[in-house]
Design a protein around this motif. Structure first.
Motif, mmCIF file in Angstrom:
data_model
loop_
_atom_site.group_PDB
_atom_site.id
_atom_site.type_symbol
_atom_site.label_atom_id
_atom_site.label_comp_id
_atom_site.label_asym_id
_atom_site.label_seq_id
_atom_site.Cartn_x
_atom_site.Cartn_y
_atom_site.Cartn_z
ATOM 1 N N LEU A 24 -77.577 1.400 19.929
ATOM 2 C CA LEU A 24 -79.016 1.237 20.191
ATOM 3 C C LEU A 24 -79.621 2.546 20.695
ATOM 4 O O LEU A 24 -80.654 2.991 20.192
ATOM 5 C CB LEU A 24 -79.242 0.129 21.227
ATOM 6 N N GLN A 25 -78.992 3.162 21.669
ATOM 7 C CA GLN A 25 -79.531 4.402 22.236
ATOM 8 C C GLN A 25 -79.615 5.509 21.188
ATOM 9 O O GLN A 25 -80.607 6.235 21.142
ATOM 10 C CB GLN A 25 -78.674 4.861 23.421
ATOM 11 N N LEU A 82 -70.706 2.587 13.096
ATOM 12 C CA LEU A 82 -70.731 3.743 12.195
ATOM 13 C C LEU A 82 -70.756 3.308 10.732
ATOM 14 O O LEU A 82 -71.320 4.008 9.886
ATOM 15 C CB LEU A 82 -69.564 4.675 12.489
ATOM 16 N N ILE A 83 -70.186 2.145 10.422
ATOM 17 C CA ILE A 83 -70.290 1.589 9.070
ATOM 18 C C ILE A 83 -71.725 1.097 8.844
ATOM 19 O O ILE A 83 -72.301 1.292 7.771
ATOM 20 C CB ILE A 83 -69.274 0.445 8.868
ATOM 21 N N GLY A 101 -67.000 -1.949 18.417
ATOM 22 C CA GLY A 101 -66.092 -1.029 17.727
ATOM 23 C C GLY A 101 -65.912 0.252 18.504
ATOM 24 O O GLY A 101 -65.868 0.255 19.729
ATOM 25 N N THR A 102 -65.849 1.361 17.780
ATOM 26 C CA THR A 102 -65.565 2.649 18.414
ATOM 27 C C THR A 102 -66.671 3.081 19.378
ATOM 28 O O THR A 102 -66.408 3.772 20.350
ATOM 29 C CB THR A 102 -65.369 3.746 17.355
ATOM 30 N N ILE A 103 -67.900 2.668 19.091
ATOM 31 C CA ILE A 103 -68.982 2.865 20.052
ATOM 32 C C ILE A 103 -69.553 1.478 20.349
ATOM 33 O O ILE A 103 -69.483 0.580 19.525
ATOM 34 C CB ILE A 103 -70.082 3.827 19.544
ATOM 35 N N THR A 104 -70.108 1.309 21.529
ATOM 36 C CA THR A 104 -70.646 0.000 21.887
ATOM 37 C C THR A 104 -71.992 -0.225 21.214
ATOM 38 O O THR A 104 -72.640 0.723 20.755
ATOM 39 C CB THR A 104 -70.835 -0.132 23.411
ATOM 40 N N GLY A 105 -72.408 -1.474 21.184
ATOM 41 C CA GLY A 105 -73.723 -1.797 20.657
ATOM 42 C C GLY A 105 -74.820 -1.076 21.426
ATOM 43 O O GLY A 105 -75.831 -0.658 20.860
ATOM 44 N N ASP A 139 -70.567 -6.451 14.024
ATOM 45 C CA ASP A 139 -69.637 -7.055 14.974
ATOM 46 C C ASP A 139 -68.226 -6.823 14.481
ATOM 47 O O ASP A 139 -67.938 -7.032 13.302
ATOM 48 C CB ASP A 139 -69.912 -8.557 15.111
ATOM 49 N N GLY A 140 -67.354 -6.385 15.368
ATOM 50 C CA GLY A 140 -65.960 -6.164 15.012
ATOM 51 C C GLY A 140 -65.178 -7.455 14.861
ATOM 52 O O GLY A 140 -64.109 -7.476 14.248
ATOM 53 N N ASP A 141 -65.692 -8.554 15.392
ATOM 54 C CA ASP A 141 -65.040 -9.853 15.291
ATOM 55 C C ASP A 141 -65.508 -10.533 14.009
ATOM 56 O O ASP A 141 -66.661 -10.959 13.902
ATOM 57 C CB ASP A 141 -65.388 -10.702 16.515
#
Length: 172
Positions: free
Chosen positions: A78-79, A47-48, A70-74, A19-21
């Protein structure tokens, strides 16, 4: 002191929370730790998190990822995991729980077809969170939070009518 809902399954599970938050990340970590999670790894972006998943010493059983992570969504994370792009069978089979602040119907439909294990939707409340996590860990396939509706077909005097409810309260 009462045990948290589903704490037995949580105690046997190693989690990776994405989570970015940082506030939400901390709340989730505290909830899992207080429930006795076997291990809790944290990442501020998918990505981390990928580095942790690919680390042979960090055996992850379940990824809990925010939809807006973040830079890509959850959902994209998942995909990619389910497609095996980032680490093969071990990562592909890892349980995946998607967290959303509000229900995003389009994202849930994609997540359902991508093999999500479960959801946590709404504001963070520890007991509700742990109950949803435990439910996702024991179910073989994620249960969609979308309302289940049925379509009705009526033939009157040779005329076909098809009723498609657009609201869950239609039957009332």
């Amino acid at each position: 002191m009462a045990q948290a809902p589903g704490s037995d399954i949580v105690r046997r599970t190693r989690f990776l929370v994405v989570d970015g938050d940082k506030t939400t990340l901390s709340l989730v970590e505290q909830a899992l730790t207080s429930a006795g999670a076997a291990q809790v790894y944290l990442a501020t972006a998918p990505l981390i998190a990928l580095r942790t998943l690919q680390d042979a010493s960090a055996r992850i059983d379940c990824v809990i990822c925010a939809h807006k992570a973040g830079t890509i969504t959850g959902l994209q994370f998942l995909q990619s995991l389910r497609a095996g792009r980032w680490g093969g069978g071990k990562i592909r089979a890892t349980k995946f729980i998607l967290m959303m602040r509000t229900l995003d119907v389009a994202a849930v439909q994609v997540a359902d077809s991508s093999g999500v294990s479960g959801y946590f939707i709404g504001e963070f409340y520890r007991d509700a969170f742990l109950a949803d996590i435990a439910k996702a860990l024991v179910s073989p396939r994620g249960e969609s939070p979308l309302p289940k509706m049925q379509v009705a077909h009526v033939n009157m005097s040779g005329v076909d009518f098809i009723f498609v409810p657009i609201d869950a309260g239609f039957a009332r």
